[in-house]
Design an enzyme around this catalytic site. Structure first.
Site, PDB file in Angstrom:
ATOM      1  N   SER A 122       0.829  -1.215   0.000  1.00 59.01           N
ATOM      2  CA  SER A 122       0.000   0.000   0.000  1.00 59.01           C
ATOM      3  C   SER A 122       0.852   1.249   0.000  1.00 59.01           C
ATOM      4  O   SER A 122       0.385   2.313  -0.389  1.00 59.01           O
ATOM      5  CB  SER A 122      -0.845   0.108   1.268  1.00 59.01           C
ATOM      6  OG  SER A 122      -1.362  -1.092   1.659  1.00 59.01           O
ATOM      7  N   HIS A 143      -2.200  -2.993  -6.481  1.00 54.13           N
ATOM      8  CA  HIS A 143      -2.709  -2.622  -5.162  1.00 54.13           C
ATOM      9  C   HIS A 143      -4.214  -2.863  -5.085  1.00 54.13           C
ATOM     10  O   HIS A 143      -5.012  -2.077  -5.599  1.00 54.13           O
ATOM     11  CB  HIS A 143      -2.375  -1.150  -4.886  1.00 54.13           C
ATOM     12  CG  HIS A 143      -2.782  -0.690  -3.530  1.00 54.13           C
ATOM     13  ND1 HIS A 143      -3.243   0.574  -3.270  1.00 54.13           N
ATOM     14  CD2 HIS A 143      -2.817  -1.337  -2.330  1.00 54.13           C
ATOM     15  CE1 HIS A 143      -3.527   0.694  -1.989  1.00 54.13           C
ATOM     16  NE2 HIS A 143      -3.281  -0.447  -1.400  1.00 54.13           N
ATOM     17  N   GLU A 155      -5.123  -0.597  -8.175  1.00 55.30           N
ATOM     18  CA  GLU A 155      -4.163   0.339  -8.761  1.00 55.30           C
ATOM     19  C   GLU A 155      -3.010  -0.473  -9.360  1.00 55.30           C
ATOM     20  O   GLU A 155      -2.450  -1.338  -8.681  1.00 55.30           O
ATOM     21  CB  GLU A 155      -3.616   1.281  -7.687  1.00 55.30           C
ATOM     22  CG  GLU A 155      -4.665   2.246  -7.133  1.00 55.30           C
ATOM     23  CD  GLU A 155      -4.113   3.195  -6.064  1.00 55.30           C
ATOM     24  OE1 GLU A 155      -4.288   4.407  -6.198  1.00 55.30           O
ATOM     25  OE2 GLU A 155      -3.511   2.703  -5.084  1.00 55.30           O
ATOM     26  N   ASN A 194      -4.621   6.933  -1.940  1.00 54.75           N
ATOM     27  CA  ASN A 194      -4.194   7.442  -0.635  1.00 54.75           C
ATOM     28  C   ASN A 194      -3.640   8.862  -0.719  1.00 54.75           C
ATOM     29  O   ASN A 194      -3.714   9.614   0.250  1.00 54.75           O
ATOM     30  CB  ASN A 194      -3.202   6.487   0.030  1.00 54.75           C
ATOM     31  CG  ASN A 194      -3.927   5.240   0.532  1.00 54.75           C
ATOM     32  OD1 ASN A 194      -5.101   5.307   0.893  1.00 54.75           O
ATOM     33  ND2 ASN A 194      -3.244   4.100   0.513  1.00 54.75           N
TER      34      ASN A 194
END
Ligand code: NAD
Length: 650
Positions: A122, A143, A155, A194
């Site tokens: 991550s 991801h 991702e 994120n």
């Protein structure tokens, strides 16, 4: 390695992510070997897969038996066993760089030389992980989001050396397992989701730290006024305050004082019983919709838009990838780029600049790309161009709709599967725009369907209602009427939930076909509301008072079989026959005489509203009108000559 050559997949780690990834890969038909370091970890992971498959089967969401899927899964503690014939390895071991580098070093020795090596990290650098191998060009980030079975997004991240061929294989593999990939073209900290989520959590924490807001105010405003699924503080409590804290520390970003205080006191969120809210002595988040008044939501959304602009300007991701990522990965009601285009990029930039001037804080420093857009006049939707281009000559890019016009069939797919295709104001606006602008002469029939495998549409999107005033709802949204009055026959292809506003859209169509597992209902009453898109009136006319009132008053769901019995739908069809039955209906509509179908639709729609005499008069008028058409000549000639007619619509 081409995606079509992938047969065997190895997943390293049987923890939260590893077992979930194993399950989705096996569900897609691949042979998977799941590896962990201890037998008991594997057994735990395997049991979780069994449990989850059983649940999916109970909900009719598995096209085969759980046993068939499980037959594709092998387990082992031996790394060589797991990967020696793997075409793709997905590593989901703990988040430690040294450990991952060790694993990738071993993979380099043990896997076939053309295997693609992916990490589910991550937050670690794909480049640094890839450096542990002699083939960094074949290493890529993949991801997944937690839990992989439910979350649609993956991702696909480039390390510095990752080739396009490797990234493409990973991207196409994600599609092959029925997930949605986005490219993250550079190995930036936080990747896309994120990175944008950073300011969503971070800015309210600064505002509270500076005494400009309260926790409840921020959460209430973001949820009830702006439609986010959770408030920033509520979300921080769920993910763990230490997680966000470490990410900021690693990235060298300043920590908002309120976060520092909480971490020092070891109030880390739900897992410790207390974070921003109290879960032990209190009931957790305790905000009400009206708490959100006066909170400056633009300060938060401007920062998210700025973060998105940085990613786009640095060629990390496209606006579309950012928006897809935030919708699917974070449950945002719409992506930050679309939203900023709506707000106006000039207003976003002005907000950032004034905050930058006022505070001097780097986090408000506007992205070059944002400045360039605004300076070039691309200030958003109203200007016709912003992060996206809008409305050029009646065509436009739709955010929530996919459409395709093929041989006279206009297929319109409601595309918000992550929200069960809930009808937001924007989505309804897009339907209205599409049907109002399409060249009707090219269309013979319209088919509406829902994306994903769970819903036609599960209702209206009620997020963000708090900002609306009662008068906003006084008019029935035009989309339902546009569909109802469209000059060609419309058909709702229902597979799954068809509820609330979703049902109203189906009711506005001329015909409705559904799979056996579909469910229908008007649950609005449970919210203290009534159907507001024509539901009460259309149900009344279609089903009669007795059944219509049962649906509206009780708010319960009925299954497709009952819906057919009641006359709510035309056919209830077994899943495996559904596409064929829909195709038969569509064939008839497409090959039918367009003018006669249009007249039939008009006199039947309008005839239902007037007395019999007036209805009969309308019918005669329509009949007379049709007598002069080429289509009637063609129809009668074909009948005489015993052939299929070819109607041109003249
Ligand atoms: P976890 O602790 O639940 O599982 C990790 C598993 O890996 C454990 O069972 C552990 O025994 C096993 N393991 C340790 N060394 C191993 C090795 N050498 N080979 C194979 N397995 C080994 O962790 P998780 O939450 O599943 O996270 C795994 C990875 O996925 C991390 O990189 C994490 O950052 C990432 N990730 C986690 C989430 C999340 O929400 N949990 C979301 C996306 C990505």
């Amino acid at each position: 390695m081409d995606v079509n050559d992938i047969e065997n997949v190895a997943v390293l780690g049987a923890g939260n992510m590893g077992h979930g990834i194993t399950e989705v890969v096996a569900m897609a038909g691949y042979s998977v070997t799941m590896r962990d370091v201890e037998k008991e970890f594997i057994e735990d992971g395997y049991e979780s897969i069994e449990w989850s498959l059983q649940k999916l089967a109970e909900k009719d969401r598995l096209g085969e038996s759980p046993e068939t899927v499980l037959d594709r899964i092998e387990t082992t503690v031996d790394l060589a066993d797991a990967v020696s014939d793997a075409d793709l390895v997905i590593e989901a071991a703990p988040e430690q760089l040294d450990l991952k580098r060790d694993i990738f070093g071993d993979l380099d020795e043990l896997t076939p030389e053309d295997a693609v090596l992916a990490s589910n990290t991550s937050s670690l650098s794909i480049t640094r992980i890839a450096e542990a191998t002699e083939r960094p060009d074949q290493v890529v980030g993949m991801h997944f989001f937690n839990p992989p079975v439910k979350m649609d997004l993956v991702e696909v991240i480039y390390g510095e050396e990752t080739t396009d061929a490797t990234a493409e294989t990973a991207y196409e593999f994600v599609e092959a397992i029925d997930k949605t990939p986005i490219y993250v073209r550079k190995d930036v900290n936080g990747f896309v989701v994120n990175s944008v989520l950073g300011p969503f959590m971070d800015e309210p924490a600064w505002m509270v730290s500076n005494g400009n807001a309260t926790i409840q105010q921020a959460d209430a405003a973001m949820v009830h006024r702006r439609g986010y699924p959770m408030g920033p503080f509520e979300l921080a409590d769920l993910t763990g305050l230490d997680v966000g804290y470490h990410v900021r520390n690693e990235a060298g970003r300043p920590i908002p004082p309120i976060l520092q205080e909480k971490v020092d006191a070891e109030d880390l969120g739900r897992k410790t019983g207390r974070g921003y809210y109290d879960y032990e002595e209190g009931d957790g988040p305790d905000y009400d919709p009206e708490d959100g008044e006066d909170f400056d939501t633009l300060q938060v959304e401007a920062r998210m838009a700025n973060e998105a602009a940085k990613l786009i300007g640095d060629d990390v991701a496209t606006a579309d990838a950012v928006d897809t990522g935030m919708r699917l990965g974070a449950g945002f009601p719409e992506g930050p780029c679309r939203r900023a285009d709506k707000i106006g990029l000039d207003a976003v930039l002005e907000k950032l600049e004034s905050l930058h001037e006022e505070t001097g804080a780097d986090r408000f420093d506007p992205a070059d790309y944002l400045v360039t857009l605004v300076e070039s006049g691309a200030t958003g939707r109203d200007a016709g161009e912003g992060f996206y281009e809008y409305d050029t000559g009646g065509t436009r890019d739709y955010q929530f709709l996919n459409h395709d016009l093929d041989d006279g069939v206009l297929t319109v797919e409601l595309d918000r599967p992550e929200q069960l295709n809930a009808l937001s104001e924007d989505l309804l606006g897009e339907i209205d725009h599409l049907l109002s602008n399409v060249d009707v002469d090219d269309v013979r029939c319209v088919v509406f369907e829902g994306a994903g495998d769970r819903a036609f549409s599960a209702g209206a999107d009620i997020g963000g209602f708090a900002d609306a005033t009662p008068t906003d709802f006084m008019d029935v949204t035009p989309a339902f009427e546009t569909v109802h009055e469209f000059d060609r026959p419309t058909l709702a292809k229902v597979d799954g939930f068809c509820l609330g506003a979703g049902l109203e859209l189906a009711l506005a169509c001329d015909l409705r076909l559904a799979t056996e597992g579909s469910e229908f209902g008007s649950p609005e009453i449970g919210l203290g509301l009534i159907p507001g898109g024509g539901g009460t009136q259309r149900l009344l006319r279609m089903l009669g008072e007795t059944r219509a009132k049962e649906l509206v008053f009780r708010g319960n769901r009925i299954d497709a079989e009952r819906a057919e019995e009641w006359g709510l739908i035309n056919r209830c069809v077994p899943e495996d026959e559904f596409d064929d039955v829909v195709a038969e209906f569509v064939d008839d509509l497409v090959s039918g005489p367009p003018i006669a179908l249009k007249v039939a639709k008009t006199v039947m729609n309008e005839g239902g509203e007037v007395g019999l005499d007036a209805g009969l008069a309308m019918e005669s008028q329509g009949f007379g009108l049709l007598m002069g058409t080429e289509d009637v000549r063609e129809g009668t000639a074909a009948f005489r000559e015993d052939r299929d007619p070819e109607f041109e619509g003249n």
